[in-house]
Motif scaffolding. Structure first.
Motif, PDB file in Angstrom:
ATOM      1  N   LEU A 150      79.415  22.534  38.870  1.00  0.00           N
ATOM      2  CA  LEU A 150      79.504  23.947  39.274  1.00  0.00           C
ATOM      3  C   LEU A 150      80.260  24.757  38.223  1.00  0.00           C
ATOM      4  O   LEU A 150      79.839  25.859  37.849  1.00  0.00           O
ATOM      5  N   LEU A 151      81.378  24.227  37.751  1.00  0.00           N
ATOM      6  CA  LEU A 151      82.157  24.960  36.743  1.00  0.00           C
ATOM      7  C   LEU A 151      81.339  25.195  35.473  1.00  0.00           C
ATOM      8  O   LEU A 151      81.428  26.255  34.849  1.00  0.00           O
ATOM      9  N   GLU A 152      80.534  24.203  35.095  1.00  0.00           N
ATOM     10  CA  GLU A 152      79.696  24.352  33.904  1.00  0.00           C
ATOM     11  C   GLU A 152      78.628  25.425  34.123  1.00  0.00           C
ATOM     12  O   GLU A 152      78.334  26.217  33.222  1.00  0.00           O
ATOM     13  N   ARG A 153      78.070  25.473  35.334  1.00  0.00           N
ATOM     14  CA  ARG A 153      77.068  26.511  35.627  1.00  0.00           C
ATOM     15  C   ARG A 153      77.703  27.900  35.661  1.00  0.00           C
ATOM     16  O   ARG A 153      77.118  28.864  35.194  1.00  0.00           O
ATOM     17  N   ILE A 154      78.892  27.996  36.227  1.00  0.00           N
ATOM     18  CA  ILE A 154      79.589  29.288  36.235  1.00  0.00           C
ATOM     19  C   ILE A 154      79.874  29.737  34.800  1.00  0.00           C
ATOM     20  O   ILE A 154      79.740  30.916  34.463  1.00  0.00           O
ATOM     21  N   LYS A 155      80.256  28.782  33.967  1.00  0.00           N
ATOM     22  CA  LYS A 155      80.504  29.100  32.560  1.00  0.00           C
ATOM     23  C   LYS A 155      79.230  29.624  31.886  1.00  0.00           C
ATOM     24  O   LYS A 155      79.274  30.611  31.134  1.00  0.00           O
ATOM     25  N   THR A 156      78.104  28.986  32.166  1.00  0.00           N
ATOM     26  CA  THR A 156      76.832  29.439  31.597  1.00  0.00           C
ATOM     27  C   THR A 156      76.497  30.854  32.046  1.00  0.00           C
ATOM     28  O   THR A 156      76.080  31.701  31.248  1.00  0.00           O
ATOM     29  N   LEU A 157      76.697  31.108  33.340  1.00  0.00           N
ATOM     30  CA  LEU A 157      76.470  32.459  33.853  1.00  0.00           C
ATOM     31  C   LEU A 157      77.366  33.459  33.131  1.00  0.00           C
ATOM     32  O   LEU A 157      76.924  34.544  32.727  1.00  0.00           O
ATOM     33  N   GLY A 158      78.634  33.103  32.968  1.00  0.00           N
ATOM     34  CA  GLY A 158      79.570  34.002  32.287  1.00  0.00           C
ATOM     35  C   GLY A 158      79.135  34.314  30.865  1.00  0.00           C
ATOM     36  O   GLY A 158      79.240  35.467  30.413  1.00  0.00           O
ATOM     37  N   GLN A 159      78.636  33.305  30.146  1.00  0.00           N
ATOM     38  CA  GLN A 159      78.204  33.537  28.771  1.00  0.00           C
ATOM     39  C   GLN A 159      77.000  34.467  28.711  1.00  0.00           C
ATOM     40  O   GLN A 159      76.909  35.336  27.849  1.00  0.00           O
ATOM     41  N   VAL A 160      76.065  34.281  29.654  1.00  0.00           N
ATOM     42  CA  VAL A 160      74.883  35.159  29.708  1.00  0.00           C
ATOM     43  C   VAL A 160      75.305  36.599  29.989  1.00  0.00           C
ATOM     44  O   VAL A 160      74.869  37.543  29.311  1.00  0.00           O
ATOM     45  N   LEU A 161      76.182  36.771  30.970  1.00  0.00           N
ATOM     46  CA  LEU A 161      76.612  38.120  31.344  1.00  0.00           C
ATOM     47  C   LEU A 161      77.480  38.752  30.258  1.00  0.00           C
ATOM     48  O   LEU A 161      77.383  39.954  29.990  1.00  0.00           O
ATOM     49  N   ALA A 162      78.327  37.965  29.624  1.00  0.00           N
ATOM     50  CA  ALA A 162      79.202  38.505  28.577  1.00  0.00           C
ATOM     51  C   ALA A 162      78.403  38.996  27.382  1.00  0.00           C
ATOM     52  O   ALA A 162      78.712  40.048  26.808  1.00  0.00           O
ATOM     53  N   ALA A 163      77.379  38.234  26.990  1.00  0.00           N
ATOM     54  CA  ALA A 163      76.542  38.665  25.860  1.00  0.00           C
ATOM     55  C   ALA A 163      75.855  39.986  26.181  1.00  0.00           C
ATOM     56  O   ALA A 163      75.771  40.884  25.324  1.00  0.00           O
ATOM     57  N   SER A 164      75.386  40.137  27.410  1.00  0.00           N
ATOM     58  CA  SER A 164      74.748  41.398  27.803  1.00  0.00           C
ATOM     59  C   SER A 164      75.763  42.526  27.901  1.00  0.00           C
ATOM     60  O   SER A 164      75.465  43.686  27.576  1.00  0.00           O
ATOM     61  N   TYR A 165      76.974  42.180  28.371  1.00  0.00           N
ATOM     62  CA  TYR A 165      78.054  43.175  28.421  1.00  0.00           C
ATOM     63  C   TYR A 165      78.322  43.737  27.026  1.00  0.00           C
ATOM     64  O   TYR A 165      78.455  44.956  26.840  1.00  0.00           O
ATOM     65  N   GLU A 166      78.387  42.859  26.023  1.00  0.00           N
ATOM     66  CA  GLU A 166      78.624  43.308  24.650  1.00  0.00           C
ATOM     67  C   GLU A 166      77.478  44.172  24.143  1.00  0.00           C
ATOM     68  O   GLU A 166      77.693  45.177  23.472  1.00  0.00           O
ATOM     69  N   ARG A 167      76.253  43.760  24.483  1.00  0.00           N
ATOM     70  CA  ARG A 167      75.087  44.557  24.069  1.00  0.00           C
ATOM     71  C   ARG A 167      75.148  45.948  24.688  1.00  0.00           C
ATOM     72  O   ARG A 167      74.876  46.949  24.020  1.00  0.00           O
ATOM     73  N   TYR A 168      75.520  46.004  25.962  1.00  0.00           N
ATOM     74  CA  TYR A 168      75.619  47.294  26.637  1.00  0.00           C
ATOM     75  C   TYR A 168      76.685  48.182  26.001  1.00  0.00           C
ATOM     76  O   TYR A 168      76.456  49.368  25.754  1.00  0.00           O
ATOM     77  N   HIS A 169      77.853  47.615  25.712  1.00  0.00           N
ATOM     78  CA  HIS A 169      78.932  48.429  25.154  1.00  0.00           C
ATOM     79  C   HIS A 169      78.661  48.825  23.704  1.00  0.00           C
ATOM     80  O   HIS A 169      79.120  49.871  23.252  1.00  0.00           O
TER      81      HIS A 169
END
Length: 394
Positions: A150-169
């Motif tokens: 579960l922690l590894e999947r949460i980490k994967t989700l975080g990386q996907v969202l963080a990359a998009s967050y950077e693209r948005y900003h």
């Protein structure tokens, strides 16, 4: 060979990744919050948050969501610091089971609204080989343990969202820069119009009056000189008159009072006739019915025509020009065509010329587009399109 079925988690990650790629960039924050919300039941958590760490080790709350009946993390201002977050900046995962007061101070619990949390996990996220921040999860009920999968999947989700967050900003910073450039361009053009108005008034009130007086004196000289020099005196008188007319035309061109007095179409026709007279061009016009427009819009359209026709005189070697303006389906189009030599080989370079840059900037100030075309058979086209023109009606 049997194919292993796709898991629910794989379906979820595929869906959120596609949405982040396909949706408009401006909608990314909503997709991030939606993704966090949708993932909470899979992770059996009641709250999820993204936390960003700036390059100077300052913490920024990004997004936080909570299940019904629970409160999301309070997003504090930039610069929030905490000993446990310092570990995150070093890439250390924090996985805690037990009262949240064992992890946070009493003030921190109150500040970020952590009362009642019985398990908490903060997983560092890397973007482009540096610690970007973290994704945090909180449980208020039904906690057993934090599964490594579960922690590894949460980490994967975080990386996907963080990359998009950077693209948005990054996109947001470009939007802000464009707004600043637009504001600067508008300010420069307003200053230019102010200078033109001052110069026009000076030409009209000072130099035109002096030339008028000089014309009268030249005529007096013509009447008293002997016959042998009368031709020269007459020529002098005529030349002064012509200079006075040219100065009047220049004054009107610098500040088109006709634009305010008679409207856009009358001003465009007048400027077209003036340019045609200067270059002896065959001029054709097709002007549709144009409702009264806001002052800024009319002035910019007038300047676009003026700059386009000046380019025809200076560069095109044209013998004929066609000018049209019309409104159809809430869209204004202005077109200037000439039959000159064109500039097909150097059009890209020409786009950087002061004249064409000015035309493009004026169109963009009206939220429109400027297109320049040089057909293979010669000639040059300036096509201006202003959408939603009704918003610019007086």
């Amino acid at each position: 060979m049997d194919v292993e079925p796709i898991s629910i988690a794989e379906h979820f990650f595929a869906d959120i990744s596609n949405r982040l790629l396909e949706e408009d960039t401006a909608n990314i924050p909503n997709i991030i919050c939606s993704g966090l919300t949708q993932y909470m039941p899979y992770a059996n958590v009641q709250r999820m948050s993204l936390l960003r760490i700036t390059k100077d080790k300052q913490y920024q709350g990004a997004y936080s969501v909570a299940a019904p009946g629970y409160k999301p993390t309070t997003i504090v201002g930039d610069g929030f610091s905490s000993p446990y977050l310092d570990k995150v900046s070093l890439g250390e995962m924090i996985v805690h089971s037990g009262p949240i007061e064992e992890l946070f101070t009493e003030n921190e619990v109150s500040l970020v609204n952590m009362e009642g949390v019985i398990a908490h996990a903060v997983i560092p996220i890397k973007v482009r080989d540096r610690i970007w921040g973290a994704i945090a999860c909180s449980r208020y009920i039904d906690h057993d343990e934090w599964s490594p999968v579960l922690l590894e999947r949460i980490k994967t989700l975080g990386q996907v969202l963080a990359a998009s967050y950077e693209r948005y900003h990054f996109w947001l910073s470009l939007q802000n820069q464009n707004k600043e450039l637009e504001s600067l361009s508008r300010h420069l053009m307003e200053n230019q119009e102010t200078e033109r108005r001052i110069l026009s008034r000076e030409l009209h009130d000072n130099f035109s009056q002096r030339l008028a007086l000089l014309t009268i004196k030249a005529n007096n000289v013509f009447s008293i000189v002997r016959e042998s020099v009368k031709p020269e005196a007459k020529e002098l008188h005529v030349n002064i008159q012509q200079i006075a007319k040219d100065m009047q035309a220049l004054s009107r061109s610098l500040h088109p009072a006709m634009l305010e007095d008679l409207g856009l179409i009358a001003a465009l026709k007048s400027e077209a006739r003036r340019i045609a007279g200067v270059k002896a061009l065959e001029l054709q016009t097709m002007f549709g019915e144009i409702p009264p427009l806001k002052k800024e819009v009319s002035l910019n359209l007038y300047r676009i025509l003026q700059e386009s026709l000046n380019n025809v005189i200076k560069h095109s070697h044209a013998s004929a020009v066609f000018v049209s303006i019309e409104i159809s389906n809430n869209r204004l189009t202005l077109q200037i065509l000439d039959d000159g030599i064109g500039c097909n080989d150097t059009l890209e370079k020409s786009k950087g010329s002061i004249g064409l840059v000015s035309i493009r900037e004026r169109a963009q100030l009206l939220h429109g587009d400027a297109e320049f075309v040089s057909p293979d058979e010669g000639g040059f086209e300036v096509n201006i399109t202003i959408p939603a023109i009704k918003e610019h009606y007086e």
